[in-house]
Design an enzyme around this catalytic site. Structure first.
Site, short mmCIF file in Angstrom:
data_model
loop_
_atom_site.label_atom_id
_atom_site.label_comp_id
_atom_site.label_asym_id
_atom_site.label_seq_id
_atom_site.Cartn_x
_atom_site.Cartn_y
_atom_site.Cartn_z
N GLU A 1 -6.44 -7.81 -0.47
CA GLU A 1 -6.81 -7.81 0.95
C GLU A 1 -8.25 -7.34 1.08
O GLU A 1 -8.66 -6.37 0.43
CB GLU A 1 -5.98 -6.79 1.74
CG GLU A 1 -4.54 -7.12 1.95
CD GLU A 1 -3.86 -6.04 2.80
OE1 GLU A 1 -4.55 -5.34 3.56
OE2 GLU A 1 -2.64 -5.89 2.67
N GLU B 1 0.82 -1.22 0.00
CA GLU B 1 0.00 0.00 0.00
C GLU B 1 0.86 1.27 0.00
O GLU B 1 0.92 2.00 1.00
CB GLU B 1 -0.95 0.01 1.19
CG GLU B 1 -2.00 -1.08 1.11
CD GLU B 1 -2.96 -1.08 2.29
OE1 GLU B 1 -2.63 -0.45 3.32
OE2 GLU B 1 -4.03 -1.68 2.18
C1 GAL Z 1 -4.18 -2.85 5.31
C2 GAL Z 1 -2.74 -3.34 5.42
C3 GAL Z 1 -2.67 -4.65 6.18
C4 GAL Z 1 -3.47 -4.58 7.45
C5 GAL Z 1 -4.89 -4.19 7.09
C6 GAL Z 1 -5.82 -4.12 8.27
O1 GAL Z 1 -4.27 -1.52 4.95
O2 GAL Z 1 -2.19 -3.51 4.16
O3 GAL Z 1 -1.31 -4.92 6.46
O4 GAL Z 1 -2.90 -3.63 8.29
O5 GAL Z 1 -4.88 -2.92 6.50
O6 GAL Z 1 -7.11 -3.75 7.86
#
Ligand code: GAL
Length: 673
Positions: free
Chosen positions: A309, A153
Site C-alpha cells: 500500500e 497491518e
Molecule cells: C492503511 C490501511 C488501509 C487504509 C490506509 C489509508 O494503514 O491498511 O486500509 O486505511 O491506511 O492510508
C-alpha cells in the site's frame, strides 16, 4: 521467511486494494476495463469483507466473491486474496462481547470502526481459523488467486489488549519465558519499589499505574503482545496452508510499526510486503520512504518484496493532507523499486464515496479517469512494464545500519535521561546522512553476521545484549569499521544497566565507557570542535571515561565544555568511532566523511538530492536515478534508459524531478550478486 517465493505473475506486480463490495455490479465492469487501461495485474480483495462473506455466524456467502474473482481472471487480473480478520462483523461482537479490546485505562473498544478484536479471545481465534479455512478450501485452486493476504497491518490501530483473557495469556507466557518466579523477580528487578511476586496470578498487566510501571515488565509486555499477534497470524496462515501452497503475506509497516518485531515476522511469511505513507509535515518525507524501503528489504533477507500500500496522492488521516505534486508519485514508486520492491500497489483502486476514507486519494479518484492522478497511475503502469526485466535483481550494500525493535521498545519508555533522545529521530538522522551521501545501506539485527559489510553504523543501540556487544567487538577486531551513536550499549535484555557502566558491552571496541549523561535544556545549544571546525549540536553531552580511545572532537560550551565528544579507537584490525552527542544531519557530515575514509567507502559523488540506487541482475546492473532537486542535474553513466529507450553514452541528463532506470552492462556478468 522459510524460502523466497513469489506470486505467479508476469513482470512486476502493479495494482492496489480493491473493495468492490462498496459498488454496484455495473461499476465492476468499468473497474476492470480501467484496470486494464492502467496496466494493473494484481489486486488485493476481501480485506474488510467479513460481514459480506459470513453475514451470520456459520453462514457463508461467497457468491459475490466468486463472481468477482471470475471477472478479474477473465480480464487477466490476478488476486491477492485477503482474510478479513481485521474487521469482525457487528454480530461477532454482539455474540462475544468479551472479545472486545480493553485499553490500558480500562476502556472497552466499541464497534463501528475497524480494528483488532482481542488477540487473546478464544472465540476470535476460532472464528478467524474457520474463515481462513473456508476461504482457502473454496479458493485454493481458483486461477485468479496467486497470493494470500492475511489480516491487515497487525498492531494497527490497536495491538495491545489489557482484558482478563490477555492477562491470563500473559501469565502463561511469563511462565514459559522464566520457568520460576525467582527468575522473573530477578529479571525484572522487583526488589525495587517492593514489587516482588509470590504467585504467578499476582502478575497483572502494566496497565494504568500510579506512576510509571516497571520498565522490564513493559518491555516483556511488548514482546508478549508481538508474540500474540504473530500467533494469530500463524493460525490463519496454517489454515490456508492446509489447502494452498501459494505464498502467504501480511502487510508490514516497517519503520512505522510499533508492536511488531519484523525480524521475527519476516521469518513467518512467504513473501514480505509493506505499507508506506509519506508523513506530510516532513518536507523530506522521501528520505523516510527510502528508510522504510531499505528496512523492508532487509527484514526479508534482501529478497524482492511488495509495496502493498501507498497513496497516489494525499492521505486523509494527517492534520494537513498534502497532495502529491505532479511527478512525485512516480519518484516515490521508483524509489521503492530501486530499494528492492518488485511490486507497487496502492490503497486503493477506486476512491470510496462513503465512510471514513472518502478524502483519501486512490488510483481512480472521485474525479474519474480524466484526472491527473489517473494519468500518472497509467503512466506508472507503463513504466513498470518497461522496466520489468529488473525483476528478481538484488540491492547490494557495503554499509549496515543496526535496527532492533526490542531496543526501540525499551528506548522509548518513560523516565529516560532526556526526552530529546528518540529512537526514530536518531535512526532517521544517521540514515539521512547516508542517504544524502548516496551510500547504499542494509539494516541488520545487532546479532547478525556483519562480516560482509565494510562499515556498521549503530545510530541508537540503547538495549544491546552482551552477545550483540561481542558480535560488534569481533567485527571491529577482524577489520570492520564501526560508528556508534550516543546512548548506546546502556541496558541488557531486561532493561537493566550493564555491569561495568554505560557502554560496557562496547568498551573494548570503542575504548571508552560513559561516566555520566549531561543532557542540555530545551533549546540550549553547544558545539563540538572537530578537525578545526565547530559543529553545532544540541540536546545531549556526556562525560566519557576514556579507556584507550583517541579524542577527535571536544565539546565547546554547554554542560560538557572541554570534554571529549567524538572519539576513534583502533581495536584489532579495525576502528570504532563514537559520537557522544545528538548531531544533526549537517554536523554528522564531517565525522561521516572520515568514517567513510576509514572504511574504504567511496560515496557515489552524486549531487545531494540525486538519489541513485543499483540493483544487480544476473547479467546487468540497473541504476535507478531519482532527481529530488529543483534543478536539472546529470549523472555519469553508460547504458539504456528503460523508461524511454534512450541510449546514454557517458552522461545522463536528468531534469528536475525526473527519474531514469538505466540498464548497465556488467564487466563481470557472472560476478557476485
Ligand atoms: C492503511 C490501511 C488501509 C487504509 C490506509 C489509508 O494503514 O491498511 O486500509 O486505511 O491506511 O492510508
Amino acid at each position: 521467511m522459510t524460502e523466497y517465493s513469489w506470486p505467479a505473475l508476469d513482470g512486476l506486480a502493479y495494482g492496489g486494494d480493491y473493495n468492490p463490495e462498496q459498488w454496484s455490479r455495473e461499476v465492476w465492469d468499468e473497474d476492470v476495463a480501467l484496470m486494464r487501461e492502467a496496466g494493473v495485474n494484481l489486486v488485493s480483495v476481501g480485506i474488510f469483507s467479513w460481514a459480506m462473506l459470513e453475514p451470520k455466524e456459520g453462514l457463508y456467502d461467497f457468491s459475490w466473491m466468486d463472481e468477482l474473482l471470475d471477472l478479474l481472471h477473465a480480464n487477466g487480473i490476478a488476486v491477492d486474496l485477503g482474510t478479513p480478520s481485521v474487521s469482525p462483523p457487528a454480530w461477532f461482537f454482539h455474540m462475544y462481547p468479551e472479545s472486545r479490546v480493553i485499553t490500558k485505562d480500562g476502556t472497552v473498544m466499541g464497534f463501528g470502526s475497524r480494528g483488532m478484536a482481542s488477540h487473546a479471545s478464544t472465540e476470535y481465534r476460532e472464528a478467524i481459523a474457520r474463515m481462513a479455512t473456508e476461504l482457502a478450501r473454496h479458493y485454493a485452486d481458483h486461477p485468479a488467486v496467486v497470493m494470500w493476504h492475511v489480516h491487515n497491518e497487525y498492531g494497527v490501530p490497536v495491538g495491545e489488549d489489557f482484558g482478563p483473557r490477555s492477562v491470563a495469556a500473559w501469565q502463561q507466557w511469563l511462565q514459559r519465558r522464566y520457568g520460576t518466579l525467582e527468575a522473573l523477580n530477578a529479571a525484572w528487578g522487583t526488589a525495587f519499589w517492593g514489587q516482588r511476586y509470590g504467585d504467578w496470578e499476582h502478575v497483572v498487566a502494566p496497565a494504568a499505574t500510579p506512576t510509571i510501571a516497571n520498565p522490564a515488565m513493559k518491555l516483556d509486555w511488548a514482546r508478549f503482545t508481538d508474540d500474540q499477534l504473530r500467533e494469530c497470524f500463524r493460525i490463519e496462515r496454517d489454515a490456508i496452508r492446509q489447502y494452498s501452497d501459494k505464498p502467504v503475506t501480511t502487510n508490514f509497516m516497517a519503520h512505522q510499526s510499533w508492536n511488531t518485531d519484523l525480524w521475527k515476522w519476516a521469518k513467518d511469511v512467504d513473501v514480505v510486503s509493506d505499507d508506506h505513507y509519506l508523513w506530510s509535515p516532513d518536507p523530506d518525507a522521501h528520505v523516510g520512504l527510502a528508510l522504510s524501503a531499505d528496512l523492508t528489504r532487509s527484514v526479508g533477507g534482501g529478497n524482492p518484496w511488495i509495496l502493498m500500500e501507498h497513496s497516489s496522492s494525499a492521505v486523509n488521516w494527517q492534520g494537513r493532507n498534502i497532495a502529491k505534486r505532479p511527478g512525485e508519485e512516480r519518484r516515490n514508486a521508483l524509489t521503492h523499486v530501486g530499494r528492492g520492491a518488485d511490486g507497487i500497489l496502492f490503497f486503493q483502486w477506486r476512491a470510496s464515496r462513503s465512510g471514513a476514507e472518502k478524502f483519501h486519494s486512490a488510483m481512480l479518484p472521485h474525479a474519474g479517469k480524466n484526472s491527473r492522478v489517473f494519468r500518472e497511475v497509467t503512466q506508472l503502469g507503463q513504466d513498470l512494464k518497461d522496466i520489468a526485466e529488473l525483476r528478481g535483481s538484488r540491492v547490494v550494500a557495503d554499509v549496515a545500519v543496526l535496527y532492533d525493535w526490542e531496543s526501540l521498545w525499551a528506548h522509548d519508555l518513560e523516565w529516560r535521561p532526556s526526552d530529546d533522545m528518540q529512537f526514530r529521530e536518531r535512526m532517521r538522522a544517521y540514515y539521512e546522512r547516508l542517504w544524502r551521501d548516496d551510500v547504499a545501506v542494509d539494516f541488520v539485527h545487532p546479532e547478525a553476521d556483519l562480516s560482509a559489510y565494510r562499515l556498521v553504523v549503530a545510530p541508537t543501540s540503547y538495549l544491546l545484549t552482551a552477545s550483540a556487544g561481542h558480535n560488534l567487538t569481533t567485527y571491529v577486531a577482524e577489520g570492520g569499521t564501526l560508528l556508534v551513536g550516543a546512548f548506546s550499549g546502556i541496558v541488557n535484555e531486561n532493561d537493566a544497566v550493564h555491569e561495568g557502566g554505560f557502554g560496557a558491552p562496547l568498551k573494548d571496541a570503542l575504548g571508552l565507557t560513559v561516566e555520566e549523561f549531561l543532557p542540555l535544556r530545551e533549546g540550549e545549544t553547544c558545539a563540538v570542535s572537530f578537525d578545526g571546525t565547530q559543529l553545532p549540536t544540541d540536546a545531549w553531552a556526556e562525560d566519557i571515561a576514556l579507556a584507550g580511545a583517541e579524542v577527535r572532537g571536544t565539546f565547546v560550551g554547554g554542560p560538557g565544555a572541554g570534554l571529549p565528544a567524538v572519539t576513534r579507537h583502533t581495536h584489532g584490525k579495525g576502528a570504532a568511532w563514537y559520537v557522544g552527542t545528538r548531531f544533526g544531519v549537517e554536523s554528522l557530515k564531517a565525522v561521516a566523511d572520515q568514517v567513510y575514509a576509514d572504511a574504504g567507502i567511496v560515496p557515489s559523488g552524486a549531487p545531494e538530492g540525486l538519489e541513485t540506487m543499483t540493483r544487480r541482475g544476473a547479467t546487468h546492473d540497473f541504476v535507478i536515478a531519482v532527481n529530488h532537486r529543483e534543478t536539472d542535474t546529470s549523472l555519469s553513466i553508460t547504458g539504456t534508459n528503460l523508461l524511454d529507450g534512450a541510449t546514454i553514452e557517458g552522461q545522463l541528463h536528468l531534469p528536475a524531478g525526473d527519474v531514469a532506470v538505466v540498464r548497465v552492462a556488467r564487466e563481470n556478468p557472472g560476478g557476485g550478486a
